[in-house]
Design a protein around this motif. Structure first.
Motif, PDB file in Angstrom:
ATOM      1  N   SER A 116       7.041   8.448  15.325  1.00  0.00           N
ATOM      2  CA  SER A 116       5.786   7.732  15.067  1.00  0.00           C
ATOM      3  C   SER A 116       5.673   7.338  13.600  1.00  0.00           C
ATOM      4  O   SER A 116       5.127   6.276  13.275  1.00  0.00           O
ATOM      5  CB  SER A 116       4.595   8.600  15.484  1.00  0.00           C
ATOM      6  OG  SER A 116       4.433   9.709  14.616  1.00  0.00           O
ATOM      7  N   LEU A 117       6.212   8.155  12.694  1.00  0.00           N
ATOM      8  CA  LEU A 117       6.194   7.806  11.280  1.00  0.00           C
ATOM      9  C   LEU A 117       7.044   6.574  11.006  1.00  0.00           C
ATOM     10  O   LEU A 117       6.647   5.665  10.264  1.00  0.00           O
ATOM     11  CB  LEU A 117       6.695   8.985  10.440  1.00  0.00           C
ATOM     12  CG  LEU A 117       5.768  10.207  10.360  1.00  0.00           C
ATOM     13  CD1 LEU A 117       6.495  11.372   9.707  1.00  0.00           C
ATOM     14  CD2 LEU A 117       4.499   9.871   9.586  1.00  0.00           C
ATOM     15  N   HIS A 118       8.220   6.520  11.613  1.00  0.00           N
ATOM     16  CA  HIS A 118       9.079   5.342  11.446  1.00  0.00           C
ATOM     17  C   HIS A 118       8.410   4.095  12.028  1.00  0.00           C
ATOM     18  O   HIS A 118       8.451   3.014  11.425  1.00  0.00           O
ATOM     19  CB  HIS A 118      10.428   5.581  12.112  1.00  0.00           C
ATOM     20  CG  HIS A 118      11.401   6.339  11.252  1.00  0.00           C
ATOM     21  ND1 HIS A 118      11.842   5.863  10.034  1.00  0.00           N
ATOM     22  CD2 HIS A 118      12.018   7.529  11.438  1.00  0.00           C
ATOM     23  CE1 HIS A 118      12.686   6.727   9.504  1.00  0.00           C
ATOM     24  NE2 HIS A 118      12.815   7.753  10.331  1.00  0.00           N
ATOM     25  N   GLN A 119       7.788   4.231  13.182  1.00  0.00           N
ATOM     26  CA  GLN A 119       7.111   3.091  13.798  1.00  0.00           C
ATOM     27  C   GLN A 119       5.953   2.598  12.936  1.00  0.00           C
ATOM     28  O   GLN A 119       5.593   1.421  12.982  1.00  0.00           O
ATOM     29  CB  GLN A 119       6.601   3.471  15.193  1.00  0.00           C
ATOM     30  CG  GLN A 119       7.720   3.706  16.208  1.00  0.00           C
ATOM     31  CD  GLN A 119       7.195   4.232  17.532  1.00  0.00           C
ATOM     32  OE1 GLN A 119       5.982   4.344  17.741  1.00  0.00           O
ATOM     33  NE2 GLN A 119       8.107   4.568  18.422  1.00  0.00           N
ATOM     34  N   SER A 120       5.393   3.488  12.141  1.00  0.00           N
ATOM     35  CA  SER A 120       4.267   3.116  11.268  1.00  0.00           C
ATOM     36  C   SER A 120       4.726   2.680   9.887  1.00  0.00           C
ATOM     37  O   SER A 120       3.898   2.481   8.990  1.00  0.00           O
ATOM     38  CB  SER A 120       3.298   4.301  11.137  1.00  0.00           C
ATOM     39  OG  SER A 120       2.749   4.630  12.408  1.00  0.00           O
ATOM     40  N   GLY A 121       6.043   2.551   9.686  1.00  0.00           N
ATOM     41  CA  GLY A 121       6.544   1.974   8.449  1.00  0.00           C
ATOM     42  C   GLY A 121       7.128   2.930   7.443  1.00  0.00           C
ATOM     43  O   GLY A 121       7.479   2.510   6.332  1.00  0.00           O
ATOM     44  N   ALA A 122       7.252   4.231   7.786  1.00  0.00           N
ATOM     45  CA  ALA A 122       7.872   5.172   6.853  1.00  0.00           C
ATOM     46  C   ALA A 122       9.330   4.770   6.623  1.00  0.00           C
ATOM     47  O   ALA A 122      10.037   4.381   7.552  1.00  0.00           O
ATOM     48  CB  ALA A 122       7.800   6.594   7.396  1.00  0.00           C
ATOM     49  N   GLU A 123       9.770   4.877   5.384  1.00  0.00           N
ATOM     50  CA  GLU A 123      11.143   4.486   5.050  1.00  0.00           C
ATOM     51  C   GLU A 123      12.156   5.522   5.505  1.00  0.00           C
ATOM     52  O   GLU A 123      13.261   5.183   5.953  1.00  0.00           O
ATOM     53  CB  GLU A 123      11.261   4.290   3.536  1.00  0.00           C
ATOM     54  CG  GLU A 123      12.651   3.847   3.083  1.00  0.00           C
ATOM     55  CD  GLU A 123      12.725   3.634   1.591  1.00  0.00           C
ATOM     56  OE1 GLU A 123      13.845   3.634   1.051  1.00  0.00           O
ATOM     57  OE2 GLU A 123      11.663   3.457   0.952  1.00  0.00           O
ATOM     58  N   ALA A 124      11.831   6.793   5.376  1.00  0.00           N
ATOM     59  CA  ALA A 124      12.729   7.875   5.773  1.00  0.00           C
ATOM     60  C   ALA A 124      11.899   9.099   6.117  1.00  0.00           C
ATOM     61  O   ALA A 124      10.787   9.282   5.609  1.00  0.00           O
ATOM     62  CB  ALA A 124      13.723   8.195   4.671  1.00  0.00           C
ATOM     63  N   VAL A 125      12.441   9.957   6.987  1.00  0.00           N
ATOM     64  CA  VAL A 125      11.754  11.177   7.400  1.00  0.00           C
ATOM     65  C   VAL A 125      12.737  12.343   7.334  1.00  0.00           C
ATOM     66  O   VAL A 125      13.857  12.255   7.843  1.00  0.00           O
ATOM     67  CB  VAL A 125      11.188  11.059   8.832  1.00  0.00           C
ATOM     68  CG1 VAL A 125      10.507  12.372   9.237  1.00  0.00           C
ATOM     69  CG2 VAL A 125      10.214   9.898   8.942  1.00  0.00           C
ATOM     70  N   PHE A 126      12.318  13.416   6.685  1.00  0.00           N
ATOM     71  CA  PHE A 126      13.117  14.626   6.567  1.00  0.00           C
ATOM     72  C   PHE A 126      12.290  15.788   7.109  1.00  0.00           C
ATOM     73  O   PHE A 126      11.056  15.747   7.083  1.00  0.00           O
ATOM     74  CB  PHE A 126      13.495  14.883   5.110  1.00  0.00           C
ATOM     75  CG  PHE A 126      14.079  13.670   4.423  1.00  0.00           C
ATOM     76  CD1 PHE A 126      15.412  13.351   4.563  1.00  0.00           C
ATOM     77  CD2 PHE A 126      13.258  12.841   3.662  1.00  0.00           C
ATOM     78  CE1 PHE A 126      15.937  12.228   3.943  1.00  0.00           C
ATOM     79  CE2 PHE A 126      13.779  11.716   3.032  1.00  0.00           C
ATOM     80  CZ  PHE A 126      15.122  11.405   3.178  1.00  0.00           C
ATOM     81  N   VAL A 127      12.964  16.818   7.608  1.00  0.00           N
ATOM     82  CA  VAL A 127      12.267  17.926   8.260  1.00  0.00           C
ATOM     83  C   VAL A 127      12.736  19.252   7.676  1.00  0.00           C
ATOM     84  O   VAL A 127      13.943  19.502   7.565  1.00  0.00           O
ATOM     85  CB  VAL A 127      12.523  17.931   9.786  1.00  0.00           C
ATOM     86  CG1 VAL A 127      11.795  19.105  10.443  1.00  0.00           C
ATOM     87  CG2 VAL A 127      12.084  16.612  10.414  1.00  0.00           C
ATOM     88  N   TRP A 128      11.769  20.103   7.318  1.00  0.00           N
ATOM     89  CA  TRP A 128      12.053  21.460   6.861  1.00  0.00           C
ATOM     90  C   TRP A 128      11.130  22.413   7.605  1.00  0.00           C
ATOM     91  O   TRP A 128       9.918  22.331   7.462  1.00  0.00           O
ATOM     92  CB  TRP A 128      11.841  21.552   5.356  1.00  0.00           C
ATOM     93  CG  TRP A 128      12.189  22.884   4.744  1.00  0.00           C
ATOM     94  CD1 TRP A 128      12.795  23.952   5.337  1.00  0.00           C
ATOM     95  CD2 TRP A 128      11.943  23.271   3.383  1.00  0.00           C
ATOM     96  NE1 TRP A 128      12.954  24.977   4.460  1.00  0.00           N
ATOM     97  CE2 TRP A 128      12.440  24.603   3.243  1.00  0.00           C
ATOM     98  CE3 TRP A 128      11.366  22.641   2.282  1.00  0.00           C
ATOM     99  CZ2 TRP A 128      12.363  25.283   2.045  1.00  0.00           C
ATOM    100  CZ3 TRP A 128      11.288  23.328   1.084  1.00  0.00           C
ATOM    101  CH2 TRP A 128      11.791  24.633   0.964  1.00  0.00           C
ATOM    102  N   VAL A 167       1.459   6.138   5.246  1.00  0.00           N
ATOM    103  CA  VAL A 167       2.861   6.550   5.385  1.00  0.00           C
ATOM    104  C   VAL A 167       3.826   5.382   5.195  1.00  0.00           C
ATOM    105  O   VAL A 167       5.037   5.595   5.110  1.00  0.00           O
ATOM    106  CB  VAL A 167       3.118   7.224   6.751  1.00  0.00           C
ATOM    107  CG1 VAL A 167       2.153   8.370   6.984  1.00  0.00           C
ATOM    108  CG2 VAL A 167       3.038   6.213   7.897  1.00  0.00           C
ATOM    109  N   LYS A 168       3.305   4.183   5.117  1.00  0.00           N
ATOM    110  CA  LYS A 168       4.163   3.013   5.015  1.00  0.00           C
ATOM    111  C   LYS A 168       4.982   3.046   3.733  1.00  0.00           C
ATOM    112  O   LYS A 168       4.477   3.317   2.644  1.00  0.00           O
ATOM    113  CB  LYS A 168       3.320   1.737   5.062  1.00  0.00           C
ATOM    114  CG  LYS A 168       4.135   0.467   5.246  1.00  0.00           C
ATOM    115  CD  LYS A 168       3.232  -0.730   5.474  1.00  0.00           C
ATOM    116  CE  LYS A 168       4.049  -1.986   5.728  1.00  0.00           C
ATOM    117  NZ  LYS A 168       3.174  -3.165   5.977  1.00  0.00           N
TER     118      LYS A 168
END
Length: 231
Positions: A213-225, A189-190
């Motif tokens: 948790s995704l952001h903490q693991s290095g994801a640049e952005a998170v979107f939700v649908w 996910v990084k």
């Protein structure tokens, strides 16, 4: 006679037709679609608009931004959706998945084309729950979105989920306690811009925990649908 040989019954009224739903049932089902201007990060209405023309942030999300950049629910979680979801998840009537996919197709996120998401993540379930239920309904929704929009789906091993009590069996306060530190994203996910796909949103406890948790693991952005929300 050739038409009836290849046509399938409508999933709601069971009349013979050629698509997922007959014309009458499609018209009836449109009453559950969320119309209007909503906050770009929650389920509240917003009178503000951003550059894309949809709702800007409500005052609450401006003051305390959620751990995801955008949120969208295609429908309100009202009848007949609870009955259809129960038949799908617990009655194993797999054909009902197509109704939820139809709702997604009819009312996609207004920000989807501009957000830059580069992968899709179905809401993870624990191995025990997947074994007990036999499937993860979010996988089927994510698979449809992946085919429709040409985005890859992250593998099930991308994010593990600890097995705990089902969120649906708990009250609002218990849900937040039950979901803490339940997700463990991997390296995959990084630097990714992740679009989370789920069926129903009630308290946003699971979605918020997963996004964090995704952001903490290095994801640049998170979107939700999600297909539907109860708020």
């Amino acid at each position: 006679m050739r038409f009836f040989r290849f046509a399938k019954p409508c999933l709601l009224c069971h009349e013979v037709q050629a698509d997922v739903l007959c014309t009458a049932c499609r018209d009836d089902l449109r009453h559950v679609l969320r119309t209007g201007r909503y906050c770009a990060c929650c389920t509240k209405s917003s009178l503000h608009a951003d550059g894309a023309g949809y709702g800007g942030l409500c005052l609450g999300c401006e003051a305390v931004p959620p751990p995801y950049q955008r949120f969208w629910a295609s429908a309100h979680y009202i009848s007949p959706l609870p009955e259809l979801l129960h038949r799908w998840k617990h009655g194993r009537q797999a054909a009902n998945a197509r109704v939820f996919q139809w709702l997604m197709r009819e009312n996609p996120p207004p920000w989807l084309a501009q957000c830059g998401a580069d992968c899709i993540l179905p809401m993870p379930v624990s191995p025990q729950r997947r074994l007990w239920r036999g499937f993860n309904q979010s996988d089927e929704l994510a698979g449809w979105a992946a085919r429709h929009y040409g985005l890859p789906v992250l593998p099930a091993a991308a994010v593990s989920r600890e097995h705990r009590a089902a969120q649906s069996s708990l009250n609002r306060e218990q849900r937040y306690d039950n979901i803490r530190q339940i997700f463990a994203p991997g390296e995959v996910v990084k630097n990714r811009k992740v679009l989370i796909i789920d069926d129903i949103c009630t308290t946003k406890a699971s979605i918020s925990e997963l996004a964090g948790s995704l952001h903490q693991s290095g994801a640049e952005a998170v979107f939700v649908w999600v297909v539907a929300c109860s708020e």
